[in-house]
Enzyme design. Structure first.
Site, short mmCIF file in Angstrom:
data_model
loop_
_atom_site.label_atom_id
_atom_site.label_comp_id
_atom_site.label_asym_id
_atom_site.label_seq_id
_atom_site.Cartn_x
_atom_site.Cartn_y
_atom_site.Cartn_z
N LYS A 194 0.85 -1.18 0.00
CA LYS A 194 0.00 0.00 0.00
C LYS A 194 0.89 1.23 0.00
O LYS A 194 1.48 1.60 1.01
CB LYS A 194 -0.90 0.04 1.25
N GLU A 208 10.33 1.89 10.16
CA GLU A 208 11.39 2.89 9.97
C GLU A 208 10.72 4.25 10.02
O GLU A 208 9.84 4.53 9.20
CB GLU A 208 12.03 2.62 8.60
N GLU A 255 10.72 16.43 14.82
CA GLU A 255 10.97 16.37 13.38
C GLU A 255 10.03 17.34 12.66
O GLU A 255 8.83 17.30 12.86
CB GLU A 255 10.73 14.95 12.87
P1 ADP Z 1 3.67 10.51 6.38
O1 ADP Z 1 3.57 11.61 7.37
O2 ADP Z 1 5.01 10.28 5.82
O3 ADP Z 1 2.56 10.47 5.39
P2 ADP Z 1 2.34 8.35 7.72
O4 ADP Z 1 2.91 7.53 8.82
O5 ADP Z 1 1.13 9.15 7.98
O6 ADP Z 1 3.57 9.21 7.24
O7 ADP Z 1 2.04 7.44 6.44
C1 ADP Z 1 2.91 6.44 5.98
C2 ADP Z 1 2.09 5.33 5.37
O8 ADP Z 1 1.29 4.72 6.40
C3 ADP Z 1 1.10 5.80 4.32
O9 ADP Z 1 1.04 4.84 3.27
C4 ADP Z 1 -0.21 5.87 5.09
O10 ADP Z 1 -1.35 5.76 4.27
C5 ADP Z 1 -0.06 4.66 5.99
N1 ADP Z 1 -0.94 4.68 7.18
C6 ADP Z 1 -1.45 5.77 7.81
N2 ADP Z 1 -2.21 5.39 8.86
C7 ADP Z 1 -2.20 4.03 8.91
C8 ADP Z 1 -2.78 3.04 9.77
N3 ADP Z 1 -3.55 3.37 10.81
N4 ADP Z 1 -2.54 1.74 9.49
C9 ADP Z 1 -1.75 1.38 8.46
N5 ADP Z 1 -1.17 2.26 7.62
C10 ADP Z 1 -1.37 3.58 7.83
#
Ligand code: ADP
Length: 493
Positions: free
Chosen positions: A181, A256, A390
């Site tokens: 995803k 990470e 950050e």
């Molecule tokens: P960023 O701030 O870099 O977007 P995120 O941690 O919000 O970082 O997102 C990184 C990835 O994790 C994206 O692909 C996002 O859609 C996914 N993501 C966000 N929330 C969830 C969740 N609750 N469970 C699984 N994946 C998630």
């Protein structure tokens, strides 16, 4: 000036080797962050049911892929590296158009992906265990590495070419099948990866991409019993959610996350080099990389000289459209990022002395995009908000310290531990720094952002949990180790 195809892409999922339209009926628009008038992609927000279909396809593809000899799997991965090399400029153009980073940096990112995929292709011929002596007579003891089955990858927007490739390549070469995803706002680069792997001869179902929201598509991957491991890169907040959910399900997780990387400059440093490294490390990729230089920790003796050189150099970093060759700093990725960075800029103005930037760039083409001016704060206290959290924007904090010991203490004073750097020629201090700095990667007289495909990538403390990525160790996350004891019975004769 390189340009991108300016048509809007309607994105589909890639499931079981087919491009499939999502049935959810829900979509979101992704706009070019350098020009919000331009819709780059229409992205489906897929359903959990669609994720389950992708997982079922990956599960069905697993037995045949697992039984494919590892060197043959490596050859397919190698073909993908060759195809990515052929399509390097096209992929870089998609990246700049979709994510915003300048075209030169996009080429570097694609090259990084090529290096990783080439290295992982070689793992197809290297993947081995250990032969060990047994306590028993006539016994042959050894270990083998075996794939886990279906694995999940959840990727962020800031390196939307390199990170999907660096997760997929080790997972696939070791015989796993994968459902990925990608970040909602950078779908095109991940879909391009799926296309390249398919062209390379990857069988249907081995790699599947489902587009959509983290809370649905991502969470379904984390929760589903047929997904045996999750490799995640993103924020600490989401990493914590995934790690906790994975723990409850006894799933292997690799997370990470953020960084607050220090660049320490001692009084004997080559200041010209240090300035270049601080400026490019802080403002490159608009500061939107986990290895960005976000803190300069400089000895007071040379601080004034360093700061004046830094400000002069930073003024040369022009912001604008990443396809313009004269531009050094592209836009931020979206309005959420702008909001977050603007919030930190306001905090910074209260906490420290603003030397440069401090807000949005406006006028002309800038009014159509999401631009923040390269920003420098001086006299930042080591424990202030902008020194600890950050920011993920083109913002650099200068922290002045009396000596090396205090520099080291300040460098280690954050919850993160991804990358670090020191500029000095004092060999005793270099070795003390390497020994005591709390970061997964460290540099001496080079910037915080550089890393190579065959060395492990990752951080300690709040940055990373689970095994490192890249390098030979990357395959360990995607494999189970089996210990084998063979009593060959000769003693009975
Ligand atoms: P960023 O701030 O870099 O977007 P995120 O941690 O919000 O970082 O997102 C990184 C990835 O994790 C994206 O692909 C996002 O859609 C996914 N993501 C966000 N929330 C969830 C969740 N609750 N469970 C699984 N994946 C998630």
């Amino acid at each position: 000036m390189a340009t991108a195809a300016r048509t809007t892409q309607i994105c589909r999922n890639f499931i079981n080797g087919q491009w499939v339209e999502s049935r959810s009926g829900k979509t979101m628009e992704r706009r070019n962050p350098a020009n919000l008038d331009e819709v780059v992609a229409v992205v489906p927000l897929s359903t959990r049911e669609e994720v389950r279909e992708a997982i079922a396809a990956a599960k069905a593809a697993f037995p045949a892929w697992r039984d494919t000899p590892t060197p043959v799997r490596g050859k397919i991965i190698g073909k993908a590296a060759a195809l990515l090399t052929e399509q390097k400029e096209e992929v870089a153009r998609i990246l700049t158009h979709e994510e915003g980073k300048i075209y030169k940096e996009s080429l570097v990112e694609v090259q990084r992906a090529i290096n990783i995929v080439e290295f992982m292709a070689g793992e197809g011929r290297r993947l081995g265990g250990q032969t060990l002596p047994s306590e028993m007579p006539n016994t042959f003891a050894y270990t083998i590495k075996q794939p886990l089955g279906v694995v999940g990858a959840i990727t962020p927007w800031n390196f939307p070419v390199a990170i999907p490739f660096w997760k997929a390549a080790p997972a696939l070469v070791t015989g796993n099948t994968m459902v990925m995803k990608p970040a909602e706002i950078t779908p095109l680069t991940a879909l391009k990866m799926a296309e390249i792997f398919a062209q390379a001869g990857l069988p249907p179902g081995v790699l599947n991409i489902v587009l959509g929201a983290g809370e649905d598509v991502g969470d379904e991957l984390v929760q589903h019993p047929d997904v045996h491991a999750i490799s995640f890169t993103g924020s600490n907040e989401v990493g914590g959610i995934i790690y906790a959910a994975g723990a409850r399900k006894m799933k292997k997780c690799q997370c990470e996350m953020g960084g607050k990387n220090p660049l320490v400059i001692l009084s004997d440093a080559d200041l010209k080099l240090a300035v270049e490294s601080a400026a490019s490390g802080a403002f490159g990729s608009s500061g939107q990389r986990c290895t960005a230089t976000s803190r300069v920790v400089v000895e007071e003796k040379i601080a004034d000289q360093f700061v004046s050189m830094l400000v002069a150099r930073a003024k040369e970093f022009t912001t604008g459209d990443g396809f313009d060759e004269n531009v050094a700093v592209g836009p931020l990725v979206d309005e959420n990022q702008i909001e977050t960075v603007m919030r930190y800029l306001e905090i910074g103005k209260r906490e420290a002395k603003l030397l440069l930037g401090g807000g949005r760039v406006t006028g002309g083409m800038h009014d159509r995009g999401l631009f923040i001016s390269p920003t420098i704060f001086d006299h930042v206290k080591w424990d202030s908000t902008i020194a600890q959290e950050e920011i993920f924007g083109p913002v650099l904090s200068v922290i002045r310290v009396p000596d090396f010991e205090e520099a080291l203490r300040v460098a280690n004073s954050v919850k993160y531990g991804l990358s670090s750097s020191i500029y000095t020629n004092d060999s005793a201090k270099i070795h003390a720094f390497i020994d005591r700095i709390e970061s997964g990667m460290t540099h001496v007289n080079s910037g915080t952002v550089w890393s190579e495909a065959h060395l492990p990538f990752g951080g300690m403390k709040g940055t990373g949990i689970g095994l490192r990525e890249m390098g030979s160790i990357a395959v360990d996350f995607y494999t189970e180790l089996k210990s084998v004891y063979i009593d060959y019975g000769a003693r009975k004769q």
